[in-house]
Design an enzyme around this catalytic site. Structure first.
Site, PDB file in Angstrom:
ATOM      1  N   LYS A  92      13.744  44.423 -24.131  1.00  0.00           N
ATOM      2  CA  LYS A  92      14.563  45.148 -23.159  1.00  0.00           C
ATOM      3  C   LYS A  92      15.264  46.304 -23.846  1.00  0.00           C
ATOM      4  O   LYS A  92      15.093  46.507 -25.048  1.00  0.00           O
ATOM      5  CB  LYS A  92      15.536  44.215 -22.466  1.00  0.00           C
ATOM      6  CG  LYS A  92      16.553  43.553 -23.375  1.00  0.00           C
ATOM      7  CD  LYS A  92      17.469  42.655 -22.540  1.00  0.00           C
ATOM      8  CE  LYS A  92      18.151  41.595 -23.369  1.00  0.00           C
ATOM      9  NZ  LYS A  92      18.848  40.597 -22.550  1.00  0.00           N
ATOM     10  N   GLY A  93      16.068  47.041 -23.083  1.00  0.00           N
ATOM     11  CA  GLY A  93      16.651  48.289 -23.572  1.00  0.00           C
ATOM     12  C   GLY A  93      17.662  48.104 -24.687  1.00  0.00           C
ATOM     13  O   GLY A  93      18.235  47.032 -24.858  1.00  0.00           O
ATOM     14  N   VAL A  94      17.886  49.172 -25.446  1.00  0.00           N
ATOM     15  CA  VAL A  94      18.708  49.061 -26.639  1.00  0.00           C
ATOM     16  C   VAL A  94      19.623  50.268 -26.866  1.00  0.00           C
ATOM     17  O   VAL A  94      20.575  50.189 -27.633  1.00  0.00           O
ATOM     18  CB  VAL A  94      17.798  48.857 -27.875  1.00  0.00           C
ATOM     19  CG1 VAL A  94      16.494  49.617 -27.720  1.00  0.00           C
ATOM     20  CG2 VAL A  94      18.417  49.291 -29.169  1.00  0.00           C
ATOM     21  N   GLY A  95      19.408  51.374 -26.163  1.00  0.00           N
ATOM     22  CA  GLY A  95      20.092  52.619 -26.537  1.00  0.00           C
ATOM     23  C   GLY A  95      21.599  52.591 -26.457  1.00  0.00           C
ATOM     24  O   GLY A  95      22.275  53.361 -27.127  1.00  0.00           O
ATOM     25  N   GLU A  96      22.155  51.724 -25.623  1.00  0.00           N
ATOM     26  CA  GLU A  96      23.598  51.781 -25.376  1.00  0.00           C
ATOM     27  C   GLU A  96      24.370  50.591 -25.933  1.00  0.00           C
ATOM     28  O   GLU A  96      25.586  50.676 -26.119  1.00  0.00           O
ATOM     29  CB  GLU A  96      23.846  51.827 -23.861  1.00  0.00           C
ATOM     30  CG  GLU A  96      23.174  52.992 -23.180  1.00  0.00           C
ATOM     31  CD  GLU A  96      23.022  52.770 -21.680  1.00  0.00           C
ATOM     32  OE1 GLU A  96      23.373  53.663 -20.914  1.00  0.00           O
ATOM     33  OE2 GLU A  96      22.564  51.673 -21.278  1.00  0.00           O
ATOM     34  N   SER A 145      11.061  56.573 -27.787  1.00  0.00           N
ATOM     35  CA  SER A 145      10.263  55.961 -26.714  1.00  0.00           C
ATOM     36  C   SER A 145       8.776  56.259 -26.863  1.00  0.00           C
ATOM     37  O   SER A 145       7.939  55.401 -26.558  1.00  0.00           O
ATOM     38  CB  SER A 145      10.775  56.404 -25.341  1.00  0.00           C
ATOM     39  OG  SER A 145      10.804  57.811 -25.257  1.00  0.00           O
ATOM     40  N   GLN A 187      15.192  58.921 -29.036  1.00  0.00           N
ATOM     41  CA  GLN A 187      15.402  57.473 -29.069  1.00  0.00           C
ATOM     42  C   GLN A 187      14.163  56.713 -29.492  1.00  0.00           C
ATOM     43  O   GLN A 187      14.226  55.507 -29.712  1.00  0.00           O
ATOM     44  CB  GLN A 187      15.901  56.977 -27.709  1.00  0.00           C
ATOM     45  CG  GLN A 187      14.826  56.747 -26.631  1.00  0.00           C
ATOM     46  CD  GLN A 187      14.432  58.003 -25.891  1.00  0.00           C
ATOM     47  OE1 GLN A 187      14.395  59.083 -26.462  1.00  0.00           O
ATOM     48  NE2 GLN A 187      14.097  57.890 -24.634  1.00  0.00           N
ATOM     49  N   ARG A 228      16.920  51.905 -19.515  1.00  0.00           N
ATOM     50  CA  ARG A 228      15.998  51.277 -18.584  1.00  0.00           C
ATOM     51  C   ARG A 228      14.538  51.416 -18.995  1.00  0.00           C
ATOM     52  O   ARG A 228      13.680  50.674 -18.522  1.00  0.00           O
ATOM     53  CB  ARG A 228      16.175  51.845 -17.165  1.00  0.00           C
ATOM     54  CG  ARG A 228      15.791  53.312 -17.021  1.00  0.00           C
ATOM     55  CD  ARG A 228      15.883  53.788 -15.574  1.00  0.00           C
ATOM     56  NE  ARG A 228      14.805  53.275 -14.739  1.00  0.00           N
ATOM     57  CZ  ARG A 228      13.565  53.755 -14.745  1.00  0.00           C
ATOM     58  NH1 ARG A 228      13.221  54.755 -15.537  1.00  0.00           N
ATOM     59  NH2 ARG A 228      12.643  53.237 -13.962  1.00  0.00           N
TER      60      ARG A 228
END
Ligand SMILES: Cc1cc2nc3c(=O)[nH]c(=O)nc-3n(C[C@H](O)[C@H](O)[C@H](O)COP(=O)(O)OP(=O)(O)OC[C@H]3O[C@@H](n4cnc5c(N)ncnc54)[C@H](O)[C@@H]3O)c2cc1C
Lengths: 289, 763
Positions: B713-717, B493, B491, B532
C-alpha cells in the site's frame, strides 16, 4: 529582470572609471549571489553592471607579508579562503566560520569583497574580520584609502564606500597572542543567515583580559563594536562571574531589532548568552595557546 | 529495516535503483521547464496587491505600449472567450483571472504576453489596478462568523455529493461542514473521572517544489495540447474540456518528469490560463512561476483544533469531541475534501466509544490551501498526539503505556464505525518503543542541556472512491511497455509499477518501458495524490499485466504451443502472425468499494480501501539558555504492507519525516495585511543537510495489505504523521514546557522555560 549593460573591464582602473559616483543603478558585481537575488525580486534594476571577473587574477591572491600580515584579495572566493593554508595558520576562526556560512554552492561563487560591500548586517565575515582588527584597502578615482572593517558600515545595507570605490584587499594583522571565536546563532534552518553573530578576540595576560575586541552583528542594524562591554572586561581577571557580567552589559548595550528571526527581547537574551559563551571559549583558547 | 522476502519472480521486493536515476543525474530527463515550442509566447501575470477589494479599473496602456509586448489581457477579456471562466475540483470558484474583485494578495489580475520573458515581466509591472478595498478575514475561527465574506455565493462543482447542499448559499465562509456523532458523548463527559481540553494551532506553509509550477498550451488542428507539470493529467483534461465546452478527446495533456509535487501540482493550476491564452492568441503559450509566486498559488492549511477528552478512572478514554477549523484561503481547491477525509480521523487511532467531530472548511483572504503530503493528517496528529501526551502526563501514566491502553486494534471500529483492517497501529507503536529502548532508564542531561524524548502515532484513510486504469502492451519481440497516467514526481512510481509488471510477466524490471502520462495514449487515472497510486494504480497495473499474460497464453494455445512449453514470447508472435508483428494489450481497471459517510451521523461501515499508519519517536536536547532544540535521534516507523521496493520506501519515509521537520521547527508563511512577507527561499527556510539528525532510522513493520498489489500500500505520507507531536512531547519531557502552536521555534521554547521559572521575557 529588464535588459541592462554588462561591462567587463580588464583593469581595476577601467572598472573604477565605469562606475558612477552619482548613479545608484550602476554597480560592481563580483560573485553576484547577493545582487542577483535583488535583481530577481525587482528591488534592484541596474542600468549597468561592472563585472570584476576579468580583474580577478590580480585581486584574488592570498599572501602573507613579512610582518605576519595576511593579505586577502577582495575577489577571492569564500571557498578559496576557506581552504587556504595561510588563512588557517593566521586566523583559524575564518575557516571555521566558512564551514557554516550558507552552503558550498554559495561559497564557491561569492567573493570576499561582495560579502563586505553589500552592507547586509547578516553577513558573517564582517564581525569576524573586524574582531581580528582587519582593514579594507579601497581604490577609487583619486587613489587608495584604508578603512577598518569595523568602520565600514554606516547603516542597514549602507557602507561608507563611495559608489565608484572598490574594495581590493583585506589585510588581517598578525594574530600572535590573540584568541578568536565566532558564534553564529541561527533560529530557523542551520544554513540560514544568523539571527545573531558574536565575534570575540582577546588576549589573556596573567589570567586577566589584556585586550579584547567584541563585535555584534545580525541582531543589530549594522555591525557594532560593544565598546562599553569591552571596558567591563579589560584588565579584569577572566572568570565565569566576569563573563556573566559582560553578558549583562552587552545585553544592555546592544541595540537589538525585531525581525522574522526573532523578537528584539528574545535576541537580547541571545546576546547575553552568546557573549558569555564566546568569552568563555576565547579565554580557554587564549590560555591554551 | 524489516526484510520481507522477494516474490517468486524476484522483481517485487527488490531494491533496484530508480529507472530514471541516470537520466536525472546526467541532466537528460525531460521537464516542462525546459520545453520550447516554435513561436511560443511567455506569460507573466500582474498580481493583486490587496487582500480583498473590488476592481475599480485596470489600466493596461503602459504595458501594451512596451516594445515587444504581444498582448495584455484581463479577466474580462477571458470572459469573452469562456463565459464561465471559473475552475476548481470541489467548487467552481476560482476565476482564470480575477473578475469583479480580488480575494487574496497575489491573485492574478492581468496577463502580459511577449516572446521575451523579461519584457513580459516588465510589462506586468506596468499594469495599474485601482481597488476599492473591502474588509478582509485571515483567521479561520474568525471566518466562521465574520462580516467579511470571501465569496458572494457558494458554487460547489457538483462532483461531491456532500457539497451539494451548499449550492447558492450566501453570507458564509463555510465551504464544508462535516459532522460525525457516534455513541453518547455528553454522557461520557458527564460520567468521566477526568476531562482534558486543549486547543492547538498549525501555521500555513508551502510545498516548495524545487521545480516551480509550469504549464504550456499549444493550439493544434484537433484542439489543444497542454504540456504541464501536473500530478493529475486526467483531471486537467476533464476540467479544460468542461471550461471550453469541448469533448475530452480534443484536449491532450502530457506530463514528463516533475521536480517535486507534494500536492502543489494537483487538479488544475496554471493550465486554465495557458489554455485560454493559446486559444486567444492562436500561439503556444508558456507560463512558469517563480519560487516566490508559488507562495501565492497553493499552500497547506493553517488550522485550529479544539479537542476534549473524557477519561475514566483506569485511564481509558471514553469520549472525545473534536472541532477542527481549516483555513482554506480564498479558493476552495481541494480543501473541502481535506476537511471531510481527514476530519473523520480527528479523534486519532484510539478505541473510543463516544465521539463527536465537527470539521469546517473556511474561506479566508489568504492564498489558497490544498493538499500537502498528508492531506490534512499531520495537522490533526499534531493536535491529538499532543493532547494524548498531556492526558498521560496529567494522569501520571507513561505516555507509551497510555497509548497501549487505548490504541485502536485490528477489528475494532474507528470513529466512522468502519472496523479496522490491516492497520498495524499497535505494531508501529511497539516498534518505536523498542527502537527507542523506551523501558530503559533515560539520560536527562545536565546543566544547560536537558534531554527529552517523545512519540507520536497517526493514521490516515485513503481518498475514495477513485479509479485507476493501466495498459500493458507486449510487443512482438517480447519486450513490453506500461501505459499509465501516474506521475512520477520523484517518489519512484515508475520503478515500483515496472516491478509489478516484471513480477507478473517474469521479466527484468529494467526491461519494462514506462510510458509517461499523455492523455491521448495513457488511460485514465484519478490523480497521483494521497499515497493512493501504489494501491490503486498498482492493482490496475497488476490486472493489466495479468490480462496481457492470459492473452499471451491464449495466443500460445491457439497456435498449438503445449502448456508449460519453454518457448520465447517472440516465437509465439511469429507462429501467430508469420513474422515479427502484432501486439498483446492487457487492460486493468481498478476501483475499490466504498461507502460515503452518512450525511447526518457521518457514519460508514466501509470508509476506506486501506489505512496508512505512521509513527515517530525522537530524542532531543534543549539548550535551556537559548531555547534551541537539537534532534539527536529520529525514528520513523510505518505500516505499508509489503514494500515493493524497500530502498524507495526508506527514502520516502526519511524524506517525508524531514519535510515535516521543516514544518515543525521553522517553516512559516508570515503575513502583513494579507501580504506574505517571506515569500522566497532567502527568508522562508526549509531544512538543509545540517538540520537532519545524526541518527535517523526508518522501519517498516511486518505486515501485509489485503487487496493491495502483492500486499503493498501507499507510503509517501506516512512518516509525516508523528513528527510534530513527537518533538513537542519531547520538549515537554525535557523542560516541562508545552507548546501548542507550530512552528516550535527556539524563541517559544525559551519563553516557555522563562515563564515557568517565574522570570518571563518581555514582549
Ligand atoms: C542562499 C544564500 C545564503 C546565504 N547565507 C549567508 C550567510 O549565512 N552568511 C553570510 O555571510 N552570507 C550569506 N550569504 C551571502 C553571501 O555570502 C553573499 O551573497 C556574498 O558574500 C556576496 O558576495 P558576491 O561576490 O556574490 O557579491 P555580489 O552579489 O556580486 O555583490 C554584493 C554587493 O557588493 C558590491 N560589490 C561586490 N564586489 C565589490 C567590491 N570588490 N568592491 C565594492 N563593492 C563590491 C556589489 O555592487 C553589490 O552591491 C548567502 C547568500 C545566499 C545566496
Amino acid at each position: 529582470m529588464t535588459p541592462f549593460e554588462l561591462a567587463e573591464p580588464k583593469t581595476l582602473n577601467e572598472a573604477i572609471a565605469l562606475l558612477d559616483a552619482e548613479d545608484p543603478d550602476v554597480r560592481p558585481i563580483s560573485g553576484g549571489t547577493a545582487l542577483m537575488l535583488m535583481m530577481k525580486s525587482g528591488v534592484f534594476r541596474p542600468n549597468r553592471l561592472v563585472s570584476l571577473q576579468r580583474v580577478e587574477a590580480d585581486y584574488s591572491r592570498i599572501q602573507r607579508g613579512g610582518d605576519g600580515t595576511l593579505r586577502i584579495g577582495a575577489l577571492a572566493s569564500l571557498s578559496q579562503i576557506e581552504h587556504s593554508g595561510e588563512v588557517r595558520q593566521v586566523a583559524p576562526v575564518i575557516e571555521k566560520t566558512m564551514r557554516h556560512l550558507s552552503n558550498v554552492r554559495v561559497r564557491n561563487v561569492a567573493r570576499l569583497g561582495g560579502n563586505l560591500a553589500h552592507g547586509d548586517p547578516h553577513m558573517d565575515l564582517p564581525p569576524v574580520l573586524s574582531s581580528l582588527g582587519a582593514k579594507a584597502i579601497v581604490a577609487g578615482p583619486s587613489g587608495q584609502r584604508e578603512i577598518m572593517i569595523e568602520e565600514l558600515f554606516s547603516g542597514y545595507y549602507e557602507t561608507v564606500l563611495d559608489r565608484n570605490e572598490l574594495i581590493t584587499f583585506v589585510d588581517v594583522p598578525s594574530q600572535a597572542g590573540w584568541s578568536s571565536v565566532y558564534f553564529k546563532c541561527t533560529t530557523r534552518s542551520a544554513d540560514d543567515w544568523p539571527a545573531l553573530g558574536i565575534a570575540c578576540s582577546l588576549r589573556v595576560e596573567n589570567g586577566s583580559i589584556g585586550d579584547v575586541r567584541l563585535m555584534i552583528s545580525a541582531a543589530t542594524e549594522k555591525l557594532t563594536r560593544l565598546v562599553a562591554t569591552e571596558k567591563v572586561l579589560r584588565g579584569q581577571q577572566a572568570s565565569e562571574a566576569l563573563f556573566e557580567r559582560a553578558g549583562e552589559s552587552a545585553m544592555a548595550e546592544a541595540e537589538v531589532i525585531d525581525d522574522s528571526r526573532g523578537s528584539a527581547s528574545y535576541k537580547s537574551e541571545l546576546v547575553r548568552v552568546y557573549v558569555k559563551r564566546a568569552l568563555r571559549q576565547a579565554s580557554v583558547g587564549a590560555t591554551q595557546s | 529495516m524489516t526484510i520481507h522476502s522477494l516474490m517468486p519472480a524476484g522483481q517485487v521486493g527488490r531494491s533496484l535503483p530508480r529507472l530514471e536515476a541516470r537520466a536525472k543525474v546526467t541532466g537528460r530527463a525531460d521537464y516542462v521547464h525546459n520545453l520550447r515550442l516554435p513561436g511560443m509566447l511567455i506569460a507573466k501575470v500582474a498580481r493583486a496587491t490587496v487582500a480583498h477589494g473590488r476592481i475599480v479599473s485596470i489600466d493596461t496602456s503602459a504595458a501594451r505600449a512596451l516594445k515587444g509586448v504581444f498582448a495584455v489581457y484581463t479577466g474580462e477579456d477571458i470572459r469573452k472567450h469562456i463565459p464561465q471562466p471559473y475552475y476548481g475540483p470541489a467548487f467552481h470558484d476560482q476565476p482564470i483571472l480575477a473578475l469583479d474583485k480580488v480575494r487574496h494578495v497575489g491573485e492574478p489580475v492581468a496577463v502580459c504576453l511577449a516572446e521575451d520573458a523579461h519584457i513580459a515581466e516588465r510589462a506586468a509591472q506596468l499594469i495599474e489596478v485601482e481597488y476599492e478595498e473591502m474588509p478582509a478575514v485571515f483567521d479561520e475561527v474568525e471566518a466562521m462568523d465574520s462580516k467579511a465574506v470571501v465569496h458572494d455565493v457558494l458554487k460547489p462543482a457538483g462532483t461531491f455529493p456532500d457539497l451539494k447542499h451548499l449550492h447558492g448559499k450566501k453570507d458564509t465562509n463555510i465551504a464544508l461542514d462535516f459532522h460525525l456523532k457516534r455513541g453518547d458523548v455528553e454522557g461520557a463527559f458527564a460520567s468521566a473521572a477526568h476531562v482534558f481540553e486543549h486547543e492547538f494551532h498549525t501555521q500555513q506553509v508551502m510545498h516548495t517544489p524545487l521545480e516551480p509550477m509550469v504549464s504550456a498550451a499549444e493550439p493544434t488542428r484537433e484542439g489543444l495540447t497542454i504540456h504541464t507539470a501536473s500530478q493529475s493529467p486526467s483531471f486537467v483534461r476533464i476540467e479544460i474540456s468542461r471550461l471550453l465546452g469541448w469533448p475530452e478527446n480534443k484536449v491532450q495533456v502530457k506530463v514528463p518528469h516533475l521536480g517535486g509535487g507534494f500536492g502543489a501540482k494537483l487538479y488544475i493550476k496554471l493550465e486554465a490560463l495557458v489554455a485560454a491564452l493559446a486559444l486567444m492568441t492562436k500561439r503556444p503559450v508558456k507560463w512558469s512561476l517563480t519560487m516566490e509566486e508559488q507562495f501565492y498559488t497553493i499552500s497547506k492549511h493553517a488550522t485550529t483544533f479544539r479537542i476534549k477528552s473524557a477519561v475514566d478512572a483506569d485511564g481509558k478514554v471514553t469520549g472525545r469531541s473534536c472541532a477542527v477549523y481549516w483555513n482554506g484561503g480564498a479558493y476552495a481547491d481541494i480543501g473541502p475534501r481535506v476537511t471531510q477525509k481527514s476530519g473523520f480521523t480527528a479523534p486519532g487511532p484510539y478505541d473510543i466509544d463516544n465521539v463527536a467531530i465537527e470539521s469546517y472548511a473556511l474561506y479566508t483572504n489568504r492564498p489558497p490551501a490544498g493538499a500537502l503530503r498528508g492531506f490534512g493528517i499531520p495537522q490533526l496528529v499534531w493536535a491529538y498526539e499532543s493532547h494524548t501526551d498531556l492526558i498521560a502526563r496529567g494522569l501520571n501514566i507513561d505516555p507509551v503505556e497510555f497509548r497501549r491502553k487505548n490504541i485502536l486494534r485490528e477489528g475494532r471500529p474507528q470513529a466512522t464505525g468502519t472496523a479496522m483492517k490491516d492497520a498495524a497501529i499497535d505494531l508501529v507503536l511497539e516498534k518505536i518503543a523498542e527502537r527507542m529502548n523506551w523501558s530503559a532508564p533515560f539520560d536527562r542531561g545536565t546543566g544547560t542541556v536537558l534531554r527529552g524524548r517523545g512519540v507520536g502515532v497517526g493514521f490516515k484513510a485513503s481518498i475514495s472512491p477513485t479509479t485507476s486504469v493501466a495498459f500493458v502492451n507486449i510487443y512482438a519481440d517480447g519486450s513490453c511497455a506500461l501505459y499509465m497516467s501516474t506521475v512520477d514526481m520523484g517518489q519512484g512510481s515508475d520503478t515500483a509499477m515496472a516491478q509489478i509488471v516484471a513480477e507478473v510477466l517474469n521479466v527484468q524490471t529494467e526491461n519494462v518501458r514506462v510510458i509517461h502520462p499523455d492523455t491521448d495514449v495513457t488511460p485514465y487515472d484519478m490523480a497521483t495524490l494521497g499515497s493512493r497510486s501504489t494501491f490503486h494504480m498498482g492493482n490496475a497495473v497488476k490486472l493489466a499485466a495479468e490480462d496481457a499474460k492470459q492473452k499471451l497464453e491464449a495466443m500460445a494455445r491457439s497456435v498449438g504451443v503445449p502448456e508449460n512449453a519453454n518457448i520465447e514470447t517472440r516465437e509465439i508472435f511469429k507462429k501467430k502472425y508469420g513474422m515479427q508483428a502484432g501486439n498483446v494489450m492487457g487492460v486493468g481497471s481498478f476501483i475499490p468499494t466504498y461507502k460515503s459517510p452518512d450525511s447526518v451521523t457521518g457514519m460508514s461501515d466501509n470508509i476506506t480501501p486501506f489505512w496508512m499508519v505512521g509513527g515517530t519517536g525522537v530524542e532531543i536536547e534543549v539548550d535551556t539558555e537559548t531555547g534551541h532544540v537539537k534532534l539527536t535521534k529520529l525514528i520513523n516507523v510505518a505500516d505499508m504492507g509489503r514494500p515493493l521496493n524497500p530502498n524507495i520506501v526508506e527514502t520516502q519515509l526519511s524524506g517525508a519525516a524531514i519535510m515535516q521537520l521543516g514544518f515543525t521547527m521553522f517553516e512559516n508563511m508570515e503575513y502583513d495585511a494579507g501580504q506574505v512577507t517571506n515569500a522566497s527561499f532567502a527568508d522562508y527556510k526549509i531544512p538543509g543537510i545540517h538540520d537532519i539528525p545524526p541518527d535517523i532510522e526508518n522501519h517498516i513493520v511486518l505486515a501485509e495489505q489485503g487487496g493491495g498489489p502483492f500486499g503493498a500500500k501507499g507510503v509517501g505520507e506516512s512518516a509525516t504523521f508523528g513528527v510534530s507531536p513527537a518533538i513537542a512531547n519531547a520538549i515537554h519531557d525535557a523542560v516541562g514546557v508545552r507548546l501548542t502552536d507550530l512552528p516550535l521555534t527556539a524563541e517559544s521554547v525559551l519563553r516557555g522555560i522563562r515563564l515557568k521559572a517565574g522570570n518571563p521575557i518581555g514582549e
